[in-house]
Write an enzyme that holds these catalytic residues in place. Structure first.
Site, PDB file in Angstrom:
ATOM      1  N   GLU A  85      17.185  25.492  62.413  1.00 27.19           N
ATOM      2  CA  GLU A  85      18.481  25.239  62.478  1.00 27.19           C
ATOM      3  C   GLU A  85      18.975  23.860  63.068  1.00 27.19           C
ATOM      4  OE1 GLU A  85      20.681  29.014  63.074  1.00 27.19           O
ATOM      5  OE2 GLU A  85      22.297  28.045  63.783  1.00 27.19           O
ATOM      6  N   GLU A  88      18.648  21.260  60.497  1.00 21.18           N
ATOM      7  CA  GLU A  88      19.368  21.256  59.452  1.00 21.18           C
ATOM      8  C   GLU A  88      20.738  20.728  59.878  1.00 21.18           C
ATOM      9  OE1 GLU A  88      20.445  25.204  58.358  1.00 21.18           O
ATOM     10  OE2 GLU A  88      21.997  24.511  56.798  1.00 21.18           O
ATOM     11  N   CYS A 105      22.540  33.500  62.278  1.00 19.14           N
ATOM     12  CA  CYS A 105      21.633  34.433  63.020  1.00 19.14           C
ATOM     13  C   CYS A 105      22.347  35.969  63.258  1.00 19.14           C
ATOM     14  CB  CYS A 105      20.860  33.852  64.186  1.00 19.14           C
ATOM     15  SG  CYS A 105      22.128  33.279  65.352  1.00 19.14           S
ATOM     16  N   SER A 125      24.755  27.923  57.933  1.00 23.59           N
ATOM     17  CA  SER A 125      23.309  27.164  57.923  1.00 23.59           C
ATOM     18  C   SER A 125      22.640  28.230  56.646  1.00 23.59           C
ATOM     19  CB  SER A 125      22.787  27.687  59.163  1.00 23.59           C
ATOM     20  OG  SER A 125      21.354  27.333  58.991  1.00 23.59           O
ATOM     21  N   LYS A 164      21.392  44.720  61.585  1.00 25.22           N
ATOM     22  CA  LYS A 164      20.102  44.352  60.935  1.00 25.22           C
ATOM     23  C   LYS A 164      19.159  45.251  60.131  1.00 25.22           C
ATOM     24  CE  LYS A 164      18.903  40.954  64.558  1.00 25.22           C
ATOM     25  NZ  LYS A 164      19.769  40.697  65.602  1.00 25.22           N
ATOM     26  N   GLU A 167      20.498  44.298  56.761  1.00 24.58           N
ATOM     27  CA  GLU A 167      19.900  42.947  56.315  1.00 24.58           C
ATOM     28  C   GLU A 167      18.603  43.092  55.994  1.00 24.58           C
ATOM     29  OE1 GLU A 167      18.718  40.568  59.903  1.00 24.58           O
ATOM     30  OE2 GLU A 167      19.329  38.544  58.888  1.00 24.58           O
ATOM     31  N   GLU A 172      16.907  40.449  48.416  1.00 25.35           N
ATOM     32  CA  GLU A 172      16.177  39.138  48.483  1.00 25.35           C
ATOM     33  C   GLU A 172      15.278  38.950  49.770  1.00 25.35           C
ATOM     34  OE1 GLU A 172      19.608  39.673  49.076  1.00 25.35           O
ATOM     35  OE2 GLU A 172      20.459  38.257  50.299  1.00 25.35           O
ATOM     36  N   CYS A 311      24.334  39.930  71.412  1.00 20.87           N
ATOM     37  CA  CYS A 311      23.675  41.102  71.113  1.00 20.87           C
ATOM     38  C   CYS A 311      23.389  42.023  72.339  1.00 20.87           C
ATOM     39  CB  CYS A 311      22.255  40.571  70.855  1.00 20.87           C
ATOM     40  SG  CYS A 311      22.295  39.470  69.140  1.00 20.87           S
TER      41      CYS A 311
HETATM   42 FE1  SF4 Z   1      25.272  40.066  65.509  1.00 24.13          FE
HETATM   43 FE2  SF4 Z   1      25.944  42.365  67.175  1.00 24.13          FE
HETATM   44 FE3  SF4 Z   1      23.874  42.554  65.536  1.00 24.13          FE
HETATM   45 FE4  SF4 Z   1      23.552  40.768  67.737  1.00 24.13          FE
HETATM   46  S1  SF4 Z   1      24.023  42.991  67.737  1.00 24.13           S
HETATM   47  S2  SF4 Z   1      23.129  40.174  65.747  1.00 24.13           S
HETATM   48  S3  SF4 Z   1      26.075  40.025  67.762  1.00 24.13           S
HETATM   49  S4  SF4 Z   1      25.836  42.370  64.959  1.00 24.13           S
END
Ligand code: SF4
Length: 397
Positions: A85, A88, A105, A125, A164, A167, A172, A311
């Site tokens: 990153e 970039e 991220c 990014s 996540k 995600e 993809e 996080c």
């Molecule tokens: Fe984003 Fe919250 Fe997940 Fe961390 S815990 S990646 S801040 S959504």
């Protein structure tokens, strides 16, 4: 089974994946690989009363006891993300690319942009999140190194984050139908697995994380709290812009902490790098609106994390019980960084070896193929109204 949160963006769909992981552990054909996010350690440290030095070996020991074959440190992927990153970012600075650059991220933030503000996608990014970089690296580099078929590897990330899960399930990130990350466990689910397996903390033998992604930097550890990504990026950007190895002034304390927007300007041999750190999506909206209205926001690099404080406040962690719990979670990460052998992502020897052996150089063709992605406008995909209303950020929790 599945249960679903009340999140109106569907960014936080909560799929329990403990069963999938247990089935993979019990399948002798599968090599089960786990990687643990930095923020999980802050919780482990506070829950079991282990010191910040003991938190990582405790985590690795716990996962081995649960039956994981290999346990890697997610922090390694944070270091890889910073190298990609920041390279970039410096390329955008030098080639007058689209500025300011937003970090990418946090999948909660990415969902928000794709659904609410797709016009700013060119500012994001192109780097995948650390989770998806780690998945792609394990399924390609590690599989090759160990002579394993991709389908015999079962990759699990252990994170404080519900977004996540969504995600990792994006199409993809499943080239040829094989997911790069097969399952995502929250900190809470991992603690439940420990309870179901009747593992007592006293039975856990501390272990080291496994090769070849064992060495990590303190900069990568800081990723777990708001400001950590920007701080890690500054430790590399300043060094690259000045051409001098950064030996002191590694701490950018002004961008740590729990305020919604923090800023810093760093002078690197005459080049000013203006950084903003945003946590909580409602705090990103005024900045985005200004950019969309053609106003110079006065920043070059903007870190956005959906959860207030980053996080360590992720929805996959147990709810903090005491008022200073989040501060203590953040302090664990700061303390680990302070005593780390390597404090900059770009000096992590295992990262340098991975580039030498596999990726070539940062932002190389192969790195672009495996470590970068693209984003797609997703208006109309969910319950979010395509008509934006200021101050309606769904993650204002
Ligand atoms: Fe984003 Fe919250 Fe997940 Fe961390 S815990 S990646 S801040 S959504």
């Amino acid at each position: 089974g599945q249960c679903v949160t009340a999140c109106p963006c569907a960014a936080l769909d909560y799929r329990r994946e403990r069963g999938k992981v247990v089935r993979a552990i019990n399948n002798p054909k599968k090599t089960v690989v786990g990687f643990v996010a930095p923020a999980v350690r802050s919780l482990i440290s506070n829950t079991f009363g282990v010191s910040h030095e003991e938190a990582s070996p405790f985590m690795a020991g716990l996962l081995k006891k649960l039956g994981f074959d290999k346990v890697f440190d997610f922090t390694f992927a944070a270091d890889l993300t910073i190298v990609e990153e920041t390279t970039e970012f410096l390329s955008r600075v030098q080639n007058k690319g689209v500025m300011p650059q937003f970090t990418s991220c946090c999948p909660g933030w990415i969902n928000f942009v794709e659904k609410r503000y797709p016009e700013i996608i060119p500012h994001l990014s192109t780097c995948k999140s650390p989770q998806m970089m780690m998945g792609a690296t394990v399924k390609n580099h590690y599989a090759k190194l160990m002579g394993l078929n991709k389908e015999d590897l079962f990759v699990v990330s252990i994170v404080p984050c519900l977004a996540k899960k969504y995600e990792a399930a994006r199409p993809e990130f499943a080239p040829d139908g094989i997911r790069d990350v097969d399952a995502v466990l929250t900190t809470t689910e991992m603690l439940e697995m420990m309870e179901l397996a009747d593992i007592k903390p006293s039975e856990i033998e501390p272990q080291e994380f496994d090769e070849p992604y064992k060495q990590v930097s303190g900069a990568g550890i800081l990723f777990g709290a708001s400001g950590g990504v920007a701080e890690a990026a500054l430790r590399m950007a300043v060094e690259k812009l000045t051409g001098n190895v950064l030996t002191d002034h590694l701490d950018f304390e002004e961008i740590r902490g729990f305020e919604g927007v923090k800023e810093s300007t760093v002078d690197a041999n005459g080049t000013k790098v203006r950084v903003a750190v945003v946590s909580g999506l409602k705090n990103a909206e005024p900045i985005i609106e200004k950019i969309l209205n053609g106003v110079d926001v006065g920043y070059d690099l903007i870190e956005v994390m959906a959860c207030p404080g980053g996080c360590i406040c992720g929805a996959g962690h147990p709810v903090p019980e005491k008022v200073d719990s989040l501060e203590r979670r953040q302090q664990v990460l700061v303390n680990i960084d302070k005593v780390s052998k390597y404090r900059k992502s770009q000096e992590n020897p295992d990262i340098l070896r991975l580039y030498n052996e596999f990726y070539g150089e940062p932002n190389s063709h192969l790195a672009h193929e495996l470590l970068h992605t693209h984003y797609t406008p997703k208006h109309g995909d969910n319950t979010c109204s395509p008509e934006r209303k200021k101050g309606t950020a769904a993650f204002d929790v």
